[in-house]
Design a protein around this motif. Structure first.
Motif, PDB file in Angstrom:
ATOM      1  N   ASN A 140      90.082  51.000  39.676  1.00 15.25           N
ATOM      2  CA  ASN A 140      91.158  49.912  39.415  1.00 15.25           C
ATOM      3  C   ASN A 140      91.205  49.652  37.884  1.00 15.25           C
ATOM      4  OD1 ASN A 140      92.790  47.724  39.318  1.00 15.25           O
ATOM      5  ND2 ASN A 140      91.927  46.689  41.350  1.00 15.25           N
ATOM      6  N   ASP A 141      92.304  49.664  37.392  1.00 15.84           N
ATOM      7  CA  ASP A 141      92.396  49.210  35.801  1.00 15.84           C
ATOM      8  C   ASP A 141      92.668  47.788  35.736  1.00 15.84           C
ATOM      9  OD1 ASP A 141      92.481  51.998  35.099  1.00 15.84           O
ATOM     10  OD2 ASP A 141      94.398  51.939  35.015  1.00 15.84           O
ATOM     11  N   ASP A 150      95.392  51.760  40.342  1.00 15.00           N
ATOM     12  CA  ASP A 150      94.526  51.261  41.323  1.00 15.00           C
ATOM     13  C   ASP A 150      94.003  52.111  42.477  1.00 15.00           C
ATOM     14  OD1 ASP A 150      96.743  51.479  43.230  1.00 15.00           O
ATOM     15  OD2 ASP A 150      97.359  49.593  42.804  1.00 15.00           O
ATOM     16  N   ILE A 151      93.428  51.480  43.381  1.00 11.39           N
ATOM     17  CA  ILE A 151      92.657  52.750  44.368  1.00 11.39           C
ATOM     18  C   ILE A 151      93.911  53.474  44.980  1.00 11.39           C
ATOM     19  CG2 ILE A 151      93.079  50.753  46.250  1.00 11.39           C
ATOM     20  CD1 ILE A 151      90.260  53.294  45.769  1.00 11.39           C
ATOM     21  N   PRO A 199      91.410  45.700  28.017  1.00 11.47           N
ATOM     22  CA  PRO A 199      90.448  44.610  28.423  1.00 11.47           C
ATOM     23  C   PRO A 199      91.051  43.892  29.569  1.00 11.47           C
ATOM     24  CG  PRO A 199      90.903  44.830  26.034  1.00 11.47           C
ATOM     25  CD  PRO A 199      91.682  45.944  26.803  1.00 11.47           C
ATOM     26  N   ALA A 200      90.407  43.248  30.451  1.00 18.64           N
ATOM     27  CA  ALA A 200      90.826  42.589  31.619  1.00 18.64           C
ATOM     28  C   ALA A 200      90.022  41.530  32.222  1.00 18.64           C
ATOM     29  CB  ALA A 200      91.311  43.673  32.786  1.00 18.64           C
ATOM     30  N   ARG A 201      90.527  40.638  32.746  1.00 17.16           N
ATOM     31  CA  ARG A 201      89.652  39.756  33.605  1.00 17.16           C
ATOM     32  C   ARG A 201      89.436  40.195  35.153  1.00 17.16           C
ATOM     33  NH1 ARG A 201      89.472  34.718  31.258  1.00 17.16           N
ATOM     34  NH2 ARG A 201      88.789  33.629  33.299  1.00 17.16           N
ATOM     35  N   ILE A 202      88.041  40.403  35.421  1.00 17.74           N
ATOM     36  CA  ILE A 202      87.700  41.112  36.456  1.00 17.74           C
ATOM     37  C   ILE A 202      87.015  39.808  37.594  1.00 17.74           C
ATOM     38  CG2 ILE A 202      86.473  42.838  37.705  1.00 17.74           C
ATOM     39  CD1 ILE A 202      86.949  44.340  35.315  1.00 17.74           C
ATOM     40  N   ASN A 203      87.341  39.662  38.835  1.00 18.63           N
ATOM     41  CA  ASN A 203      86.873  38.751  39.490  1.00 18.63           C
ATOM     42  C   ASN A 203      85.522  39.397  40.148  1.00 18.63           C
ATOM     43  OD1 ASN A 203      85.909  36.667  41.225  1.00 18.63           O
ATOM     44  ND2 ASN A 203      87.359  37.349  42.912  1.00 18.63           N
ATOM     45  N   VAL A 204      84.215  39.169  39.502  1.00 19.23           N
ATOM     46  CA  VAL A 204      83.072  40.115  40.000  1.00 19.23           C
ATOM     47  C   VAL A 204      82.494  39.045  41.064  1.00 19.23           C
ATOM     48  CG1 VAL A 204      83.109  41.323  37.877  1.00 19.23           C
ATOM     49  CG2 VAL A 204      81.725  39.316  38.118  1.00 19.23           C
ATOM     50  N   TYR A 205      81.793  39.759  42.137  1.00 17.03           N
ATOM     51  CA  TYR A 205      80.844  39.171  43.180  1.00 17.03           C
ATOM     52  C   TYR A 205      79.936  40.242  43.533  1.00 17.03           C
ATOM     53  CZ  TYR A 205      84.627  41.020  45.845  1.00 17.03           C
ATOM     54  OH  TYR A 205      85.654  41.658  46.389  1.00 17.03           O
ATOM     55  N   PRO A 206      79.070  40.062  44.402  1.00 16.31           N
ATOM     56  CA  PRO A 206      78.289  41.166  44.731  1.00 16.31           C
ATOM     57  C   PRO A 206      79.027  42.157  45.702  1.00 16.31           C
ATOM     58  CG  PRO A 206      76.996  38.971  45.115  1.00 16.31           C
ATOM     59  CD  PRO A 206      78.430  38.576  44.630  1.00 16.31           C
ATOM     60  N   GLY A 207      78.897  43.368  45.494  1.00 12.79           N
ATOM     61  CA  GLY A 207      79.697  44.266  46.278  1.00 12.79           C
ATOM     62  C   GLY A 207      81.197  44.299  45.945  1.00 12.79           C
ATOM     63  N   TYR A 208      81.738  43.667  44.793  1.00 10.96           N
ATOM     64  CA  TYR A 208      83.191  43.731  44.716  1.00 10.96           C
ATOM     65  C   TYR A 208      83.830  44.930  44.306  1.00 10.96           C
ATOM     66  CZ  TYR A 208      82.525  44.623  39.566  1.00 10.96           C
ATOM     67  OH  TYR A 208      82.213  45.150  38.239  1.00 10.96           O
ATOM     68  N   GLN A 209      83.060  46.244  44.283  1.00  9.55           N
ATOM     69  CA  GLN A 209      83.647  47.446  44.100  1.00  9.55           C
ATOM     70  C   GLN A 209      83.476  48.263  45.365  1.00  9.55           C
ATOM     71  OE1 GLN A 209      83.260  48.128  39.366  1.00  9.55           O
ATOM     72  NE2 GLN A 209      81.440  48.720  40.393  1.00  9.55           N
ATOM     73  N   VAL A 210      82.701  47.779  46.496  1.00  8.20           N
ATOM     74  CA  VAL A 210      82.469  48.643  47.607  1.00  8.20           C
ATOM     75  C   VAL A 210      83.737  49.148  48.425  1.00  8.20           C
ATOM     76  CG1 VAL A 210      81.223  48.432  49.950  1.00  8.20           C
ATOM     77  CG2 VAL A 210      80.079  47.384  47.791  1.00  8.20           C
ATOM     78  N   LYS A 211      84.834  48.094  48.315  1.00  9.09           N
ATOM     79  CA  LYS A 211      85.826  48.358  49.111  1.00  9.09           C
ATOM     80  C   LYS A 211      86.584  49.644  48.612  1.00  9.09           C
ATOM     81  CE  LYS A 211      88.374  45.011  46.074  1.00  9.09           C
ATOM     82  NZ  LYS A 211      89.122  43.827  45.954  1.00  9.09           N
ATOM     83  N   TYR A 212      86.450  49.886  47.204  1.00  7.77           N
ATOM     84  CA  TYR A 212      87.148  51.053  46.629  1.00  7.77           C
ATOM     85  C   TYR A 212      86.260  52.334  47.088  1.00  7.77           C
ATOM     86  CZ  TYR A 212      89.122  47.605  43.574  1.00  7.77           C
ATOM     87  OH  TYR A 212      89.724  46.315  43.057  1.00  7.77           O
ATOM     88  N   ALA A 213      85.042  52.274  47.025  1.00  8.99           N
ATOM     89  CA  ALA A 213      83.930  53.389  47.445  1.00  8.99           C
ATOM     90  C   ALA A 213      84.316  53.570  49.063  1.00  8.99           C
ATOM     91  CB  ALA A 213      82.448  52.963  47.503  1.00  8.99           C
ATOM     92  N   GLU A 214      84.495  52.611  49.850  1.00  9.19           N
ATOM     93  CA  GLU A 214      84.976  52.820  51.273  1.00  9.19           C
ATOM     94  C   GLU A 214      86.228  53.407  51.410  1.00  9.19           C
ATOM     95  OE1 GLU A 214      85.025  50.072  55.232  1.00  9.19           O
ATOM     96  OE2 GLU A 214      85.273  49.102  53.213  1.00  9.19           O
ATOM     97  N   ALA A 215      87.372  53.162  50.552  1.00  7.77           N
ATOM     98  CA  ALA A 215      88.735  53.575  50.841  1.00  7.77           C
ATOM     99  C   ALA A 215      88.529  55.156  50.362  1.00  7.77           C
ATOM    100  CB  ALA A 215      89.728  53.006  49.853  1.00  7.77           C
ATOM    101  N   ILE A 216      87.988  55.481  49.253  1.00  7.60           N
ATOM    102  CA  ILE A 216      87.923  56.919  48.786  1.00  7.60           C
ATOM    103  C   ILE A 216      87.024  57.694  49.925  1.00  7.60           C
ATOM    104  CG2 ILE A 216      86.732  58.403  47.267  1.00  7.60           C
ATOM    105  CD1 ILE A 216      87.627  56.142  44.889  1.00  7.60           C
ATOM    106  N   LYS A 217      85.922  57.206  50.468  1.00  8.42           N
ATOM    107  CA  LYS A 217      85.139  57.817  51.489  1.00  8.42           C
ATOM    108  C   LYS A 217      86.093  58.136  52.459  1.00  8.42           C
ATOM    109  CE  LYS A 217      81.422  57.349  54.255  1.00  8.42           C
ATOM    110  NZ  LYS A 217      80.820  58.716  54.472  1.00  8.42           N
ATOM    111  N   HIS A 218      86.965  57.257  53.036  1.00  5.63           N
ATOM    112  CA  HIS A 218      87.477  57.613  54.392  1.00  5.63           C
ATOM    113  C   HIS A 218      89.006  58.091  54.091  1.00  5.63           C
ATOM    114  CE1 HIS A 218      84.543  55.915  56.835  1.00  5.63           C
ATOM    115  NE2 HIS A 218      84.384  54.749  55.946  1.00  5.63           N
TER     116      HIS A 218
END
Length: 340
Positions: A219-220, A227-228, A255-274
């Protein structure tokens, strides 16, 4: 129910003893701008191998001097780098870890004296240098540099290679329309923007038959960027080229404002995996062993990439094993204290 975090994982012809990966993190610790391994690297990486990390991936290692992020980065642009890297590989493997290396080119995010290069002559921000737009010859030479870097990685004994296609560095710059304004065969359509990475993968595979991974920024975080939904097709193409796993990160091409939290990128890994039907690694503020286990149990990713938490705790696998109620083999030298 078995604990998946400590199950072995087969990556092509290599078996990793658990699902814990040390994510590439720059150490900025080379002396004399020569890109050679130092005592710090031996201590730093070997400590995590002693700590029972399954796969250790060296920091972004530059395929050309011009491709370094900083003057203190590791390099793999010369045969002179092989000796130090080979010694480091041996030390990592001595403790049962698999040795990987991330080969990279910083593109327009290089902070160096002299000319820097990118797909288009667009600076990352107002504080950064404006790069030179790469000529066709520059593109050809850089693809060859990745190939030669892969060959040197093979000679040094690495088990796994990761191509750095994320975080706004050169490969990522070609993929994103925010940084790639080219009008030739390497710009415009998604297929054209993917061409640079495609040709790097093809070139690397002429000299490398081991596990090959690619790190992406899925995601840019910009309305005009990727994006995904754009990355799923890219990852399908990578699978067609026999890439074995996608290491899924995000951001940093602009440069971008990113809302980070534990596992905030996992949804992208999940989408690509499946959706792309390819194995993935999840990374990004994953610090809790139970969180890591949840990701694996729910088949959201296949490997857990741990970054800063391994800087805080080199023995994080031991910490995770104790929390999850698993006994893992300790270094024989530490047996009297490991399970205390």
């Amino acid at each position: 129910m078995s604990v998946k975090l400590f199950e072995p994982y087969k990556l092509k012809n290599i078996t990793i003893k658990n699902r814990i990966v040390m994510s590439p993190m720059c150490m900025y610790s080379c002396h004399n701008e020569d890109g050679k391994v130092t005592d710090w690297h031996y201590t730093h990486y070997t400590s995590r191998a002693v700590g029972q990390v399954g796969l250790i991936i060296l920091e972004a290692t530059a395929v050309t001097p011009q491709g370094r992020i900083s003057p203190q980065d590791l390099g793999i642009w010369s045969d002179e780098h092989i000796e130090g890297l080979s010694k480091l590989v041996g030390m990592i493997k001595e403790h049962g870890s698999v040795a990987g290396i991330q080969i990279a080119h910083a593109g327009r995010k290089a902070v160096l004296d002299g000319e820097i290069i990118a797909p288009s002559a667009i600076a990352f921000n107002e504080k950064m240098k404006t790069p030179k737009e790469m000529s066709m010859e520059d593109i050809k030479e850089t693809i060859e540099a990745f190939k030669q870097g892969a060959l040197r990685a093979k000679k040094a004994g690495f088990d796994v290679i990761e191509l750095h296609g994320a975080h706004g560095y050169l490969i990522n710059e070609f993929l994103s329309p925010l940084s790639n304004h080219r009008k030739d065969d390497y710009g415009g359509s998604a297929e054209n923007r993917y061409r640079f990475l495609k040709e790097i993968i093809d070139a690397v595979k002429t000299v490398w038959d081991g596990p090959l991974m690619v790190r992406v920024s899925a995601n840019d975080y910009d309305l005009e960027g990727l994006d995904i939904d754009d990355y799923v097709p890219f990852c399908k193409w990578m699978k067609e080229q026999d890439v074995d796993l996608i290491d899924v990160s995000s951001g940093a091409v602009v440069p971008a404002r990113i809302n980070v939290y534990p596992g905030y990128q996992v949804k992208y890994a999940e989408a690509i995996k499946h959706e792309a039907n390819i194995d993935t690694g999840a990374v990004g503020l994953i610090t809790s062993p139970r969180h890591a286990e949840e990701i694996l149990q729910n088949e959201r990713a296949d490997l857990i990439f741990i970054a800063r938490e391994l800087l805080r705790d080199p023995y994080w696998p031991r910490t995770a094993a104790k929390e999850l109620g698993v006994e893992i083999k300790s270094p024989v030298q530490y047996e009297r204290g490991w399970n205390a």
